[in-house]
Design a protein around this motif. Structure first.
Motif, PDB file in Angstrom:
ATOM      1  N   LYS A  59     104.622  48.080  17.532  1.00 49.30           N
ATOM      2  CA  LYS A  59     104.978  49.474  17.838  1.00 49.30           C
ATOM      3  C   LYS A  59     105.387  50.233  16.572  1.00 49.30           C
ATOM      4  O   LYS A  59     105.130  51.432  16.456  1.00 49.30           O
ATOM      5  N   LYS A  60     105.987  49.522  15.610  1.00 53.70           N
ATOM      6  CA  LYS A  60     106.390  50.175  14.374  1.00 53.70           C
ATOM      7  C   LYS A  60     105.172  50.710  13.615  1.00 53.70           C
ATOM      8  O   LYS A  60     105.208  51.802  13.040  1.00 53.70           O
ATOM      9  N   THR A  61     104.084  49.935  13.605  1.00 44.90           N
ATOM     10  CA  THR A  61     102.863  50.367  12.914  1.00 44.90           C
ATOM     11  C   THR A  61     102.307  51.637  13.543  1.00 44.90           C
ATOM     12  O   THR A  61     101.906  52.571  12.835  1.00 44.90           O
ATOM     13  N   ILE A  62     102.285  51.669  14.883  1.00 43.06           N
ATOM     14  CA  ILE A  62     101.781  52.872  15.576  1.00 43.06           C
ATOM     15  C   ILE A  62     102.652  54.069  15.264  1.00 43.06           C
ATOM     16  O   ILE A  62     102.150  55.179  15.012  1.00 43.06           O
ATOM     17  N   SER A  63     103.972  53.868  15.209  1.00 43.41           N
ATOM     18  CA  SER A  63     104.886  54.969  14.891  1.00 43.41           C
ATOM     19  C   SER A  63     104.646  55.491  13.478  1.00 43.41           C
ATOM     20  O   SER A  63     104.644  56.706  13.244  1.00 43.41           O
ATOM     21  N   GLU A  64     104.432  54.582  12.548  1.00 43.32           N
ATOM     22  CA  GLU A  64     104.187  55.000  11.162  1.00 43.32           C
ATOM     23  C   GLU A  64     102.870  55.750  11.027  1.00 43.32           C
ATOM     24  O   GLU A  64     102.758  56.703  10.239  1.00 43.32           O
ATOM     25  N   ILE A  65     101.843  55.341  11.782  1.00 42.68           N
ATOM     26  CA  ILE A  65     100.568  56.069  11.766  1.00 42.68           C
ATOM     27  C   ILE A  65     100.765  57.470  12.333  1.00 42.68           C
ATOM     28  O   ILE A  65     100.251  58.463  11.804  1.00 42.68           O
ATOM     29  N   MET A  66     101.537  57.570  13.411  1.00 43.80           N
ATOM     30  CA  MET A  66     101.777  58.872  14.043  1.00 43.80           C
ATOM     31  C   MET A  66     102.482  59.831  13.082  1.00 43.80           C
ATOM     32  O   MET A  66     102.231  61.039  13.096  1.00 43.80           O
ATOM     33  N   ASN A  67     103.350  59.274  12.220  1.00 43.92           N
ATOM     34  CA  ASN A  67     104.131  60.113  11.308  1.00 43.92           C
ATOM     35  C   ASN A  67     103.492  60.248   9.926  1.00 43.92           C
ATOM     36  O   ASN A  67     104.098  60.813   9.022  1.00 43.92           O
ATOM     37  N   GLY A  68     102.285  59.702   9.767  1.00 41.20           N
ATOM     38  CA  GLY A  68     101.586  59.829   8.492  1.00 41.20           C
ATOM     39  C   GLY A  68     102.118  58.922   7.410  1.00 41.20           C
ATOM     40  O   GLY A  68     101.733  59.059   6.237  1.00 41.20           O
ATOM     41  N   LYS A  69     102.978  57.955   7.762  1.00 41.23           N
ATOM     42  CA  LYS A  69     103.543  57.052   6.769  1.00 41.23           C
ATOM     43  C   LYS A  69     102.631  55.858   6.495  1.00 41.23           C
ATOM     44  O   LYS A  69     102.718  55.248   5.437  1.00 41.23           O
ATOM     45  N   ALA A  70     101.794  55.511   7.469  1.00 43.52           N
ATOM     46  CA  ALA A  70     100.848  54.407   7.302  1.00 43.52           C
ATOM     47  C   ALA A  70      99.436  54.952   7.482  1.00 43.52           C
ATOM     48  O   ALA A  70      99.209  55.835   8.325  1.00 43.52           O
ATOM     49  N   PRO A  71      98.489  54.462   6.737  1.00 46.23           N
ATOM     50  CA  PRO A  71      97.117  54.980   6.840  1.00 46.23           C
ATOM     51  C   PRO A  71      96.383  54.410   8.047  1.00 46.23           C
ATOM     52  O   PRO A  71      96.725  53.335   8.556  1.00 46.23           O
ATOM     53  N   VAL A  72      95.377  55.137   8.484  1.00 41.93           N
ATOM     54  CA  VAL A  72      94.445  54.620   9.482  1.00 41.93           C
ATOM     55  C   VAL A  72      93.394  53.815   8.728  1.00 41.93           C
ATOM     56  O   VAL A  72      92.521  54.373   8.059  1.00 41.93           O
ATOM     57  N   THR A  73      93.517  52.494   8.798  1.00 40.68           N
ATOM     58  CA  THR A  73      92.557  51.638   8.103  1.00 40.68           C
ATOM     59  C   THR A  73      91.244  51.603   8.883  1.00 40.68           C
ATOM     60  O   THR A  73      91.165  52.062  10.026  1.00 40.68           O
ATOM     61  N   HIS A  74      90.210  51.030   8.274  1.00 44.46           N
ATOM     62  CA  HIS A  74      88.932  50.895   8.992  1.00 44.46           C
ATOM     63  C   HIS A  74      89.087  50.016  10.236  1.00 44.46           C
ATOM     64  O   HIS A  74      88.481  50.288  11.276  1.00 44.46           O
ATOM     65  N   GLU A  75      89.907  49.001  10.119  1.00 43.21           N
ATOM     66  CA  GLU A  75      90.152  48.133  11.287  1.00 43.21           C
ATOM     67  C   GLU A  75      90.833  48.911  12.401  1.00 43.21           C
ATOM     68  O   GLU A  75      90.452  48.814  13.578  1.00 43.21           O
ATOM     69  N   THR A  76      91.844  49.720  12.019  1.00 45.32           N
ATOM     70  CA  THR A  76      92.543  50.538  13.016  1.00 45.32           C
ATOM     71  C   THR A  76      91.597  51.548  13.645  1.00 45.32           C
ATOM     72  O   THR A  76      91.636  51.785  14.864  1.00 45.32           O
ATOM     73  N   ALA A  77      90.742  52.156  12.846  1.00 48.60           N
ATOM     74  CA  ALA A  77      89.782  53.138  13.374  1.00 48.60           C
ATOM     75  C   ALA A  77      88.864  52.498  14.410  1.00 48.60           C
ATOM     76  O   ALA A  77      88.557  53.110  15.448  1.00 48.60           O
ATOM     77  N   LEU A  78      88.403  51.278  14.161  1.00 48.33           N
ATOM     78  CA  LEU A  78      87.539  50.585  15.119  1.00 48.33           C
ATOM     79  C   LEU A  78      88.293  50.263  16.405  1.00 48.33           C
ATOM     80  O   LEU A  78      87.741  50.353  17.519  1.00 48.33           O
ATOM     81  N   GLN A  79      89.568  49.900  16.280  1.00 47.44           N
ATOM     82  CA  GLN A  79      90.368  49.622  17.474  1.00 47.44           C
ATOM     83  C   GLN A  79      90.590  50.892  18.292  1.00 47.44           C
ATOM     84  O   GLN A  79      90.503  50.877  19.535  1.00 47.44           O
ATOM     85  N   LEU A  80      90.873  52.016  17.600  1.00 44.85           N
ATOM     86  CA  LEU A  80      91.052  53.288  18.313  1.00 44.85           C
ATOM     87  C   LEU A  80      89.769  53.707  19.021  1.00 44.85           C
ATOM     88  O   LEU A  80      89.809  54.308  20.110  1.00 44.85           O
ATOM     89  N   GLU A  81      88.634  53.401  18.431  1.00 43.71           N
ATOM     90  CA  GLU A  81      87.355  53.709  19.059  1.00 43.71           C
ATOM     91  C   GLU A  81      87.210  52.959  20.380  1.00 43.71           C
ATOM     92  O   GLU A  81      86.769  53.527  21.393  1.00 43.71           O
ATOM     93  N   LEU A  82      87.605  51.687  20.388  1.00 40.76           N
ATOM     94  CA  LEU A  82      87.507  50.889  21.611  1.00 40.76           C
ATOM     95  C   LEU A  82      88.517  51.334  22.670  1.00 40.76           C
ATOM     96  O   LEU A  82      88.186  51.434  23.853  1.00 40.76           O
ATOM     97  N   VAL A  83      89.734  51.623  22.224  1.00 40.44           N
ATOM     98  CA  VAL A  83      90.806  51.937  23.178  1.00 40.44           C
ATOM     99  C   VAL A  83      90.710  53.360  23.702  1.00 40.44           C
ATOM    100  O   VAL A  83      90.888  53.610  24.905  1.00 40.44           O
ATOM    101  N   LEU A  84      90.392  54.327  22.845  1.00 43.67           N
ATOM    102  CA  LEU A  84      90.416  55.738  23.234  1.00 43.67           C
ATOM    103  C   LEU A  84      89.031  56.361  23.385  1.00 43.67           C
ATOM    104  O   LEU A  84      88.902  57.487  23.883  1.00 43.67           O
ATOM    105  N   GLY A  85      88.003  55.668  22.900  1.00 42.06           N
ATOM    106  CA  GLY A  85      86.650  56.220  23.013  1.00 42.06           C
ATOM    107  C   GLY A  85      86.343  57.291  21.991  1.00 42.06           C
ATOM    108  O   GLY A  85      85.329  57.992  22.113  1.00 42.06           O
ATOM    109  N   VAL A  86      87.208  57.451  21.026  1.00 40.86           N
ATOM    110  CA  VAL A  86      86.973  58.412  19.931  1.00 40.86           C
ATOM    111  C   VAL A  86      86.447  57.622  18.735  1.00 40.86           C
ATOM    112  O   VAL A  86      87.068  56.642  18.321  1.00 40.86           O
ATOM    113  N   SER A  87      85.324  58.050  18.159  1.00 35.88           N
ATOM    114  CA  SER A  87      84.600  57.230  17.182  1.00 35.88           C
ATOM    115  C   SER A  87      85.443  56.855  15.965  1.00 35.88           C
ATOM    116  O   SER A  87      86.307  57.630  15.523  1.00 35.88           O
ATOM    117  N   ALA A  88      85.157  55.672  15.433  1.00 30.37           N
ATOM    118  CA  ALA A  88      85.817  55.221  14.210  1.00 30.37           C
ATOM    119  C   ALA A  88      85.500  56.164  13.058  1.00 30.37           C
ATOM    120  O   ALA A  88      86.344  56.407  12.183  1.00 30.37           O
TER     121      ALA A  88
END
Length: 361
Positions: free
Chosen positions: A43-72
């Motif tokens: 949950k800490k990683t998601i919070s940091e992404i939401m606040n711009g403190k952690a980057p959206v990595t390529h791995e994270t982008a692929l996971q968001l594509e699967l979970v939310l349907g928004v392309s990597a």
């Protein structure tokens, strides 16, 4: 010499990808904790992404594509734009800190000659100067420029502005980048120099392209670059690589005798001296290499027997100098300049035989 990049849209602000992610979660009534569970991330990683403190990595982008349907691709693009915006913001602050460095250069004249664009903001002036020199910071400019300063210190009697000199030399290098140069061929270059003696009688519209073309085929670039204020240099010679050299001329003294003597002087450096050295000509050096180049150029343009014959003349007139120039196949002004330099003729005499040159607008 148009190296200026086209204008691109750069927004004043760019939000982090987390802002878009927050909007999507709110729209779909998904909590951060639920997203973390679905993605298998803390949950800490998601919070940091939401606040711009952690980057959206390529791995994270692929996971968001699967979970939310928004392309990597979308997430990767948002992350790239945001990080670029942050980097540009830092760069703008750094550029602003180097305004004093930029003020050392004759930027107005450089812009008039097309070396850099005309700008109004000091930060833009710094940016375009760095782009022109092909360096990332004034510190790197200092590193690159050191080798030229060492070469110019040999001429202690002329005070040159190192910033103007650096800009003039860089302009020649930029011009050389667009030349199609062959590999250096000493015999071919000597043939070019022999042919160049006849070019001394031509106008610039004829001799400039002819000289540049013939020398380029022999592996020697020739760049005509107008002088900048306080650059205090009429010519320069340096090797761009072990197989290609560059002669750069400024038309500092504005008459054909000076221009041609400078060219042949620089050519002597190519023929006679080391490939690792940089030679800057301002007419004031006692360096032995410069003296040797002077002697070679003088005797190549006017062979010693011909000069000795002229030295025995009882008087110098337009007719006898024009006649000798025709016999040697060179411009009369070159003879006048040599006689004046050798003290055989006052500097006030027969200057009408010299051709005054100027840069076209």
């Amino acid at each position: 010499m148009d190296r200026h990049t086209t204008n691109q849209y750069q927004p004043d602000s760019v939000s982090p990808p987390g802002d878009t992610l927050r909007d999507i979660l709110e729209e779909r009534h998904i909590s951060q904790a639920d997203l973390a569970l679905r993605m298998g991330r803390p949950k800490k990683t998601i919070s940091e992404i939401m606040n711009g403190k952690a980057p959206v990595t390529h791995e994270t982008a692929l996971q968001l594509e699967l979970v939310l349907g928004v392309s990597a691709e979308f997430w990767n693009m948002r992350e790239t734009h945001y990080r670029e915006f942050l980097a540009r913001t830092d760069q703008e602050a750094e550029l602003a800190a180097h305004r004093d460095w930029a003020r050392n250069f004759p930027s107005k004249q450089m812009a008039d000659l097309g070396f850099i664009p005309k700008v109004k903001e000091p930060e833009d002036e710094v940016r375009y100067l760095l782009r022109f020199f092909g360096v990332s910071s004034p510190a790197q400019w200092e590193e690159v420029n050191n080798k030229y300063e060492v070469a110019f210190r040999k001429s202690t009697s002329v005070q040159a502005n190192p910033y103007a000199l650096s800009a003039w030399l860089r302009a020649g290098q930029v011009e050389a980048e667009s030349m199609r140069l062959g590999d250096y061929d000493v015999e071919a270059f000597k043939d070019c120099l022999t042919a160049a003696r006849a070019l001394t009688t031509e106008n610039p519209e004829t001799f400039q392209p002819a000289l540049k073309t013939s020398c380029a085929a022999a592996g020697v670039g020739v760049a005509f670059v107008p002088q900048l204020p306080k650059s205090a240099v009429s010519g320069a010679t340096r090797w761009l690589s072990p197989d290609q050299a560059l002669i750069q001329l400024s038309l500092r003294y504005k008459t054909n005798d000076h221009l041609w003597f400078t060219f042949f002087h620089e050519a002597a450096h190519v023929l006679l001296h080391g490939k690792r050295q940089i030679f800057l000509e301002n007419g004031a050096s006692d360096d032995e290499f410069e003296k040797e180049a002077d002697r070679w150029a003088a005797d190549f343009l006017i062979p010693r027997p011909a000069f000795d014959e002229m030295s025995r003349w009882s008087r110098y007139s337009t007719d006898n100098i024009v006649g000798m120039a025709r016999e040697l196949g060179i411009a009369p002004g070159i003879i006048v300049g040599r006689l004046q330099h050798e003290g055989r003729l006052p500097y006030t005499h027969l200057n009408k035989l010299k051709v005054r040159l100027r840069w076209s607008s």
